[in-house]
Scaffold this active site. Structure first.
Site, PDB file in Angstrom:
ATOM      1  N   ASP A  13       0.810  -1.230   0.000  1.00  9.02           N
ATOM      2  CA  ASP A  13       0.000   0.000   0.000  1.00  9.02           C
ATOM      3  C   ASP A  13       0.837   1.271   0.000  1.00  9.02           C
ATOM      4  O   ASP A  13       0.415   2.305   0.519  1.00  9.02           O
ATOM      5  CB  ASP A  13      -0.963   0.031   1.208  1.00  9.02           C
ATOM      6  N   LYS A  16       2.434   2.215  -4.990  1.00  9.65           N
ATOM      7  CA  LYS A  16       3.308   1.777  -6.093  1.00  9.65           C
ATOM      8  C   LYS A  16       2.634   1.965  -7.441  1.00  9.65           C
ATOM      9  O   LYS A  16       3.283   2.288  -8.431  1.00  9.65           O
ATOM     10  CB  LYS A  16       3.659   0.286  -5.944  1.00  9.65           C
ATOM     11  N   GLY A  17       1.292   1.730  -7.481  1.00 13.94           N
ATOM     12  CA  GLY A  17       0.561   1.818  -8.747  1.00 13.94           C
ATOM     13  C   GLY A  17       0.789   3.173  -9.402  1.00 13.94           C
ATOM     14  O   GLY A  17       1.046   3.274 -10.591  1.00 13.94           O
ATOM     15  N   GLY A  40      -3.757  -4.286  -4.688  1.00 13.43           N
ATOM     16  CA  GLY A  40      -4.732  -3.248  -5.046  1.00 13.43           C
ATOM     17  C   GLY A  40      -3.965  -2.002  -5.416  1.00 13.43           C
ATOM     18  O   GLY A  40      -3.578  -1.234  -4.554  1.00 13.43           O
ATOM     19  N   HIS A  41      -3.689  -1.851  -6.692  1.00 13.21           N
ATOM     20  CA  HIS A  41      -2.877  -0.715  -7.141  1.00 13.21           C
ATOM     21  C   HIS A  41      -3.791   0.364  -7.707  1.00 13.21           C
ATOM     22  O   HIS A  41      -4.569   0.109  -8.619  1.00 13.21           O
ATOM     23  CB  HIS A  41      -1.847  -1.188  -8.180  1.00 13.21           C
ATOM     24  N   THR A  42      -3.691   1.542  -7.122  1.00  8.62           N
ATOM     25  CA  THR A  42      -4.607   2.619  -7.483  1.00  8.62           C
ATOM     26  C   THR A  42      -3.906   3.608  -8.413  1.00  8.62           C
ATOM     27  O   THR A  42      -2.808   4.067  -8.114  1.00  8.62           O
ATOM     28  CB  THR A  42      -5.066   3.342  -6.200  1.00  8.62           C
ATOM     29  N   GLN A 210       2.505  -5.958  -3.171  1.00  9.14           N
ATOM     30  CA  GLN A 210       2.750  -5.995  -1.724  1.00  9.14           C
ATOM     31  C   GLN A 210       4.067  -5.268  -1.422  1.00  9.14           C
ATOM     32  O   GLN A 210       4.489  -4.437  -2.212  1.00  9.14           O
ATOM     33  CB  GLN A 210       2.756  -7.434  -1.182  1.00  9.14           C
ATOM     34  N   SER A 398       5.524  12.362  -3.638  1.00 12.21           N
ATOM     35  CA  SER A 398       4.166  12.544  -4.134  1.00 12.21           C
ATOM     36  C   SER A 398       3.333  13.266  -3.091  1.00 12.21           C
ATOM     37  O   SER A 398       3.444  13.025  -1.885  1.00 12.21           O
ATOM     38  CB  SER A 398       3.590  11.207  -4.601  1.00 12.21           C
TER      39      SER A 398
HETATM   40  P1  IMP Z   1      -2.696 -12.696   1.386  1.00 12.42           P
HETATM   41  O1  IMP Z   1      -1.660 -12.126   0.471  1.00 12.42           O
HETATM   42  O2  IMP Z   1      -4.096 -12.397   0.941  1.00 12.42           O
HETATM   43  O3  IMP Z   1      -2.450 -14.137   1.678  1.00 12.42           O
HETATM   44  O4  IMP Z   1      -2.531 -11.938   2.803  1.00 12.42           O
HETATM   45  C1  IMP Z   1      -1.380 -12.080   3.614  1.00 12.42           C
HETATM   46  C2  IMP Z   1      -1.007 -10.760   4.279  1.00 12.42           C
HETATM   47  O5  IMP Z   1      -0.555  -9.860   3.268  1.00 12.42           O
HETATM   48  C3  IMP Z   1      -2.165 -10.057   4.971  1.00 12.42           C
HETATM   49  O6  IMP Z   1      -1.641  -9.353   6.084  1.00 12.42           O
HETATM   50  C4  IMP Z   1      -2.656  -9.064   3.928  1.00 12.42           C
HETATM   51  O7  IMP Z   1      -3.305  -7.957   4.513  1.00 12.42           O
HETATM   52  C5  IMP Z   1      -1.329  -8.664   3.309  1.00 12.42           C
HETATM   53  N1  IMP Z   1      -1.472  -8.206   1.918  1.00 12.42           N
HETATM   54  C6  IMP Z   1      -1.627  -8.952   0.803  1.00 12.42           C
HETATM   55  N2  IMP Z   1      -1.673  -8.186  -0.283  1.00 12.42           N
HETATM   56  C7  IMP Z   1      -1.546  -6.927   0.140  1.00 12.42           C
HETATM   57  C8  IMP Z   1      -1.477  -5.669  -0.543  1.00 12.42           C
HETATM   58  O8  IMP Z   1      -1.526  -5.561  -1.766  1.00 12.42           O
HETATM   59  N3  IMP Z   1      -1.330  -4.578   0.258  1.00 12.42           N
HETATM   60  C9  IMP Z   1      -1.207  -4.663   1.600  1.00 12.42           C
HETATM   61  N4  IMP Z   1      -1.245  -5.803   2.259  1.00 12.42           N
HETATM   62  C10 IMP Z   1      -1.411  -6.928   1.542  1.00 12.42           C
END
Ligand code: IMP
Length: 409
Positions: A13, A16-17, A40-42, A210, A398
């Site tokens: 978060d 990066k997007g 979730g890239h915004t 991530q 930014s």
């Molecule tokens: P999973 O990737 O859904 O298995 O989640 C594992 C951990 O990674 C959890 O703490 C999620 O909240 C975190 N996580 C997975 N993808 C993201 C992301 O894109 N942004 C922030 N946290 C993420």
């Protein structure tokens, strides 16, 4: 600059997007190499705000091909849904190419994630990402290339359905076969395609999903995701030995985390609330409120050591405007000892008390600043402090959600 990687330096978060979108302005190819629809890239541009989960951020430009490397786990239903949302925003269909070696996320993976209890225990994004990677490692997964062999897919799905997961294998097989019909010409040798683009001297941006502290091996295990989120994921998730010209680390001016796991600088009081409210810190994939706290240089130095960033992009600096003072964590105290290096266990991290450097805050809003000279002196002092402590140049700052709300330093 033919090969650039953009890597999250925190717990994801980091925006990066937006940075990828900025860097892909002149890129021919943008590659996702890890994770799946948990990302979730915004990106905010003239057409509005796009929330991307599988589609590489650079692929919003018609000139840029989006490639999904084999390290990404692909949910065909999620991909179709995401493309539908982009279309509803009036965007043209992104050009995409998927590695045939991508593993599939299937309906039973989400069910497994709940049943095994990982969703609740780790606070995952509940997208079936962990179980899909587990099946891949257990050599039980289905890959996109398998969709060329419908009889094999049907058999595998029947076998999986017999074990549980509550899905109709025939319906899923039919939907996958429809997906293949629509997509087969865009699925193939991703490794070869990326290698050839680099050989031609094309500009390729590798978009990490991530962040470093969620890396399966180097993150806060077991409170991590299931893929390689550091720069090492570029080779891991594409199969290409890439000589990267730039490795851009993306960090917020503060820290956030979603899901469970240690977070030494987390602030449960007024500052945490301020950051969440002003920074609109709610998950792009799940809508969950993010945990918030001050910038952690122990973690950032660790991320730099792992990724050897050539430069940093520091995002959401505007969120700090209006705070009386701004704190930066410079080291931890763990069990009476001063610790400069990021500990390997969650037990040590849970005990870590941050030691802070306090700087004077600034009142001025930064949203309109477009050059370093337009930043208040105290803001510049903050940036210099971070640069010197980490030992990497901050190249971008930014100050707002739009691709143009960026200051180049
Ligand atoms: P999973 O990737 O859904 O298995 O989640 C594992 C951990 O990674 C959890 O703490 C999620 O909240 C975190 N996580 C997975 N993808 C993201 C992301 O894109 N942004 C922030 N946290 C993420």
């Amino acid at each position: 600059m033919p090969a650039t990687a953009v890597i999250g330096a925190q717990w994801g978060d980091e925006a990066k997007g937006k940075i990828v979108h900025l860097l892909a302005r002149e890129a021919q190819v943008c590659v996702r190499f890890n994770g799946g629809p948990n990302a979730g890239h915004t990106v905010t541009d003239a057409l509005g705000t796009a929330r991307l989960h599988l589609v590489p951020s650079g692929a919003l430009y018609p000139h840029c091909l989006g490639v999904i490397g084999h390290g990404v786990v692909v949910d065909p239903w999620a991909l179709e849904g995401e493309l539908g949302e982009l279309k509803a925003q009036g965007r043209s269909q992104p050009r995409l190419f998927l590695s045939e070696r991508c593993h599939l996320i299937l309906p039973h993976h989400r069910v497994l994630e709940e049943e095994e209890g990982t969703a609740a225990r780790l606070g995952t994004t509940r997208r079936g990402v962990g179980p899909a990677y587990t099946e891949r490692t257990a050599r039980q997964g289905l890959r996109l290339a398998d969709l060329r062999h419908p009889a094999h897919v049907r058999e595998r799905l029947e076998e999986l359905a017999r074990r549980g997961g509550g899905f109709d294998p025939h319906a899923v097989a039919r939907e996958l076969s429809q997906f293949w019909e629509g997509w087969s010409s865009s699925i193939g040798d991703g490794q070869g395609l990326i290698g050839e683009a680099l050989d031609r001297g094309e500009h390729v941006v590798f978009e990490g999903a991530q962040g470093t502290l969620l890396d399966l091996d180097f993150g806060t295990y077991p409170y991590v995701t299931s893929s390689t989120t550091t720069v090492h994921g570029v080779g891991w998730g594409t199969g290409v030995r890439v000589e990267l010209d730039r490795v851009v680390g993306v960090t917020k001016a503060y820290t956030t985390r979603v899901g469970e796991g240690p977070f030494p600088t987390e602030d449960h009081g007024a500052v945490g609330e301020w950051l969440r409210r002003k920074g609109n810190e709610y998950g792009a994939t799940t809508g969950r409120p993010r945990r918030c706290g001050w910038l952690d240089l122990v973690a950032l130095r660790y991320a730099h050591r792992l990724n050897r960033f050539s430069e940093l992009a520091l995002t959401k600096l505007d969120v700090l405007s209006g705070l009386e003072e701004v704190k930066i964590c410079t080291s931890y105290r763990v069990g009476g000892r001063r610790v400069e290096d990021f500990p390997a266990t969650v037990e040590e991290l849970a005990q870590a008390e941050p030691i802070y450097q306090t700087l004077r805050g600034w009142k001025e809003e930064l949203a309109r600043a477009r050059s370093p000279e337009e930043l208040p002196e105290r803001t510049r002092a903050f940036l210099t402090w971070v640069e010197n402590a980490v030992g990497v140049k901050i190249r971008w700052v930014s100050v707002g959600p739009g691709t143009d709300d960026v200051i180049v330093l």
